[in-house]
Design an enzyme around this catalytic site. Structure first.
Site, PDB file in Angstrom:
ATOM      1  CB  SER A 131      63.515  19.225  34.948  1.00 12.42           C
ATOM      2  OG  SER A 131      63.758  20.383  35.708  1.00 12.42           O
ATOM      3  CD  GLU A 175      61.817  19.742  30.976  1.00 13.94           C
ATOM      4  OE1 GLU A 175      61.459  19.909  32.146  1.00 13.94           O
ATOM      5  OE2 GLU A 175      62.646  20.471  30.406  1.00 13.94           O
ATOM      6  NE  ARG A 188      60.631  23.256  31.187  1.00 12.44           N
ATOM      7  CZ  ARG A 188      60.470  24.281  32.020  1.00 12.44           C
ATOM      8  NH1 ARG A 188      59.463  25.136  31.816  1.00 12.44           N
ATOM      9  NH2 ARG A 188      61.303  24.476  33.006  1.00 12.44           N
TER      10      ARG A 188
HETATM   11  N1  EPU Z   1      61.665  20.692  45.989  1.00 13.68           N
HETATM   12  C1  EPU Z   1      61.749  19.661  46.889  1.00 13.68           C
HETATM   13  N2  EPU Z   1      62.966  19.080  47.073  1.00 13.68           N
HETATM   14  C2  EPU Z   1      64.084  19.510  46.450  1.00 13.68           C
HETATM   15  C3  EPU Z   1      64.004  20.563  45.523  1.00 13.68           C
HETATM   16  C4  EPU Z   1      62.756  21.142  45.308  1.00 13.68           C
HETATM   17  O1  EPU Z   1      60.762  19.257  47.510  1.00 13.68           O
HETATM   18  O2  EPU Z   1      65.148  18.924  46.684  1.00 13.68           O
HETATM   19  C5  EPU Z   1      60.328  21.320  45.780  1.00 13.68           C
HETATM   20  C6  EPU Z   1      60.167  22.562  46.635  1.00 13.68           C
HETATM   21  O3  EPU Z   1      58.836  22.613  47.080  1.00 13.68           O
HETATM   22  C7  EPU Z   1      60.420  23.685  45.676  1.00 13.68           C
HETATM   23  C8  EPU Z   1      59.819  23.105  44.413  1.00 13.68           C
HETATM   24  O4  EPU Z   1      60.196  21.723  44.447  1.00 13.68           O
HETATM   25  O5  EPU Z   1      59.780  24.873  46.044  1.00 13.68           O
HETATM   26  C9  EPU Z   1      60.280  23.751  43.140  1.00 13.68           C
HETATM   27  O6  EPU Z   1      61.682  23.599  43.025  1.00 13.68           O
HETATM   28  P1  EPU Z   1      62.526  24.499  42.004  1.00 13.68           P
HETATM   29  O7  EPU Z   1      62.295  25.943  42.269  1.00 13.68           O
HETATM   30  O8  EPU Z   1      63.923  24.001  42.027  1.00 13.68           O
HETATM   31  O9  EPU Z   1      61.866  24.231  40.593  1.00 13.68           O
HETATM   32  P2  EPU Z   1      61.346  22.910  39.856  1.00 13.68           P
HETATM   33  O10 EPU Z   1      59.879  23.045  39.727  1.00 13.68           O
HETATM   34  O11 EPU Z   1      61.870  21.686  40.487  1.00 13.68           O
HETATM   35  C10 EPU Z   1      61.430  24.058  37.546  1.00 13.68           C
HETATM   36  C11 EPU Z   1      61.914  23.744  36.165  1.00 13.68           C
HETATM   37  C12 EPU Z   1      63.406  24.018  36.068  1.00 13.68           C
HETATM   38  C13 EPU Z   1      63.675  25.465  36.428  1.00 13.68           C
HETATM   39  C14 EPU Z   1      63.152  25.715  37.842  1.00 13.68           C
HETATM   40  C15 EPU Z   1      63.284  27.154  38.269  1.00 13.68           C
HETATM   41  C16 EPU Z   1      60.421  22.005  35.363  1.00 13.68           C
HETATM   42  C17 EPU Z   1      60.267  20.576  35.020  1.00 13.68           C
HETATM   43  N3  EPU Z   1      61.615  22.372  35.835  1.00 13.68           N
HETATM   44  O12 EPU Z   1      62.025  23.108  38.431  1.00 13.68           O
HETATM   45  O13 EPU Z   1      63.782  23.837  34.728  1.00 13.68           O
HETATM   46  O14 EPU Z   1      65.054  25.758  36.369  1.00 13.68           O
HETATM   47  O15 EPU Z   1      61.742  25.396  37.880  1.00 13.68           O
HETATM   48  O16 EPU Z   1      62.328  27.907  37.610  1.00 13.68           O
HETATM   49  O17 EPU Z   1      59.480  22.774  35.203  1.00 13.68           O
HETATM   50  C18 EPU Z   1      64.503  22.204  33.185  1.00 13.68           C
HETATM   51  O18 EPU Z   1      63.405  22.328  32.652  1.00 13.68           O
HETATM   52  O19 EPU Z   1      65.374  21.415  32.740  1.00 13.68           O
HETATM   53  C19 EPU Z   1      64.776  22.958  34.382  1.00 13.68           C
HETATM   54  C20 EPU Z   1      65.905  22.797  35.088  1.00 13.68           C
END
Ligand code: EPU
Length: 360
Positions: free
Chosen positions: A260, A356, A188
């Protein structure tokens, strides 16, 4: 609001619009930015323009050089939080076009104008048989903004398919071409997020894509959903990604948000080990540099902020990393809310979440 001295070059046309000089884009005074940020917060630009060509941009900056007039470049405002009015010139590049410029073997290079909508471009690419960006479907924003924060989702980042970009260097006042190395992509991040990179305004981005399907199914339950739905093609993968996003993330057209709000913290393994002794269930993902990424969503949830709402601001119940403007909250209210989350997470885990979203 005190308007900066924009000099004698411009002539009033009506209340909100300046006279357009030949070669210059239309200029708007005291321009509302509410429709130009997906949080939907109110704020005004002292001056706003949306140049449609490199020539228009150069002419604009000739008259309003950034050394004298504070400059802010925006895309579709999907990663920005306005705290107050911007007392300077806001520029939203509107260079358009999607053109294949080179092919070799199973690869095609496609040049895309910075002003194109990201998801429309992904739809066009998939439809024309240029593959690789399906996992980045439905990400809000413009093509020009994509390399700035190296957008990423479901196991793919823009940098994976980036070839080069053309930008206007506001210091040297020339157009420059920047390759992958010049852009210094990270998680990012890129040179454009650093102090030295803010001099560049992205005009177009060239992507290197596949002309034969290469499916990236490695992230989370993407493969499972793809197979369950009888998926076979990149277009099927695009549909799966869209369906996952629509289920999990709030639509910014209904609930103001900027995706995010924080980055997932990347820490040393020793910090993870300390954390694991207190929280054995902490999820983590090794990154390419030998460090580990801990989901900010998990930290926020454990700190008691999942689905929490204070006044007109809250976290999204299904993904607490997304902060939502539920009413007509101000940028400051949203910022205050997120600072409380940050404080609590730091207090509980000793991890300082990094934003972010860009705060202006
Ligand atoms: N999780 C929780 N609680 C929740 C949701 C998630 O504990 O309510 C934990 C779980 O362990 C889950 C992990 O968070 O496995 C990852 O969650 P998710 O797959 O939703 O991805 P993220 O890391 O929270 C990132 C990006 C998103 C992107 C998703 C999918 C960043 C900051 N965000 O989110 O990007 O859509 O992966 O690849 O890296 C954005 O940048 O605006 C964005 C939405």
């Amino acid at each position: 609001m005190i308007l900066p001295d924009f000099g004698p070059f411009i002539y009033f046309y009506d209340k909100d619009r300046f006279h357009r000089k030949p070669g210059m884009p239309a200029l708007h005074r005291h321009f509302s930015l509410q429709r130009n940020n997906t949080f939907g917060v109110e704020g005004h630009a002292a001056l706003y323009a949306s140049p449609a060509s490199p020539g228009e941009l150069a002419a604009l900056l000739q008259e309003y050089p950034p050394e004298r007039f504070p400059l802010l470049v925006i895309g579709e405002g999907s990663n920005i939080l306005f705290r107050s009015d911007f007392n300077g010139l806001v520029v939203r590049p509107a260079c358009m076009g999607i053109e294949p410029v080179r092919t070799r073997g199973n690869q095609v290079w496609v040049t895309v104008g910075a002003g194109e909508n990201w998801d429309s471009y992904v739809a066009t690419a998939t439809g024309r048989g240029w593959y690789g960006l399906e996992n980045l479907s439905l990400i809000p924003g413009s093509v020009g903004a994509a390399p700035v924060q190296n957008i990423g989702a479901y196991g793919v980042e823009v940098s994976d398919h980036f070839a080069w970009l053309d930008a206007y260097d506001t210091e040297k006042r020339v157009q420059v071409r920047m390759d992958h190395q010049d852009c210094r992509f990270g998680y990012r991040s890129s040179i454009f997020k650093s102090g030295s990179g803010s001099r560049y305004i992205i005009l177009s981005v060239t992507f290197c894509l596949h002309t034969r399907p290469v499916l990236n199914l490695g992230y989370g339950n993407v493969k499972q959903e793809f197979i369950a739905g009888g998926g076979q093609t990149p277009d099927d993968l695009r549909k799966v990604i869209i369906s996952i996003r629509q289920r999990k993330l709030p639509d910014p057209a209904i609930y103001g948000n900027a995706g995010s709000f924080f980055k997932n913290p990347v820490t040393e393994e020793s910090i993870l080990e300390d954390l694991r002794s207190a929280y054995p269930d902490v999820p983590f993902y090794p990154d390419q540099t030998g460090r580990v990424k801990i989901p900010a969503a998990w930290l926020i949830e454990k700190a008691g902020w999942k689905g929490k709402r204070i006044g007109r601001v809250g976290t999204w119940p299904g993904q607490p990393l997304v902060v939502v403007n539920y009413g007509s909250a101000s940028g400051q209210e949203i910022l205050d809310f997120t600072e409380q989350i940050r404080k609590d997470v730091f207090h509980q885990f000793g991890i300082d979440l990094e934003r972010e979203v860009r705060v202006v």
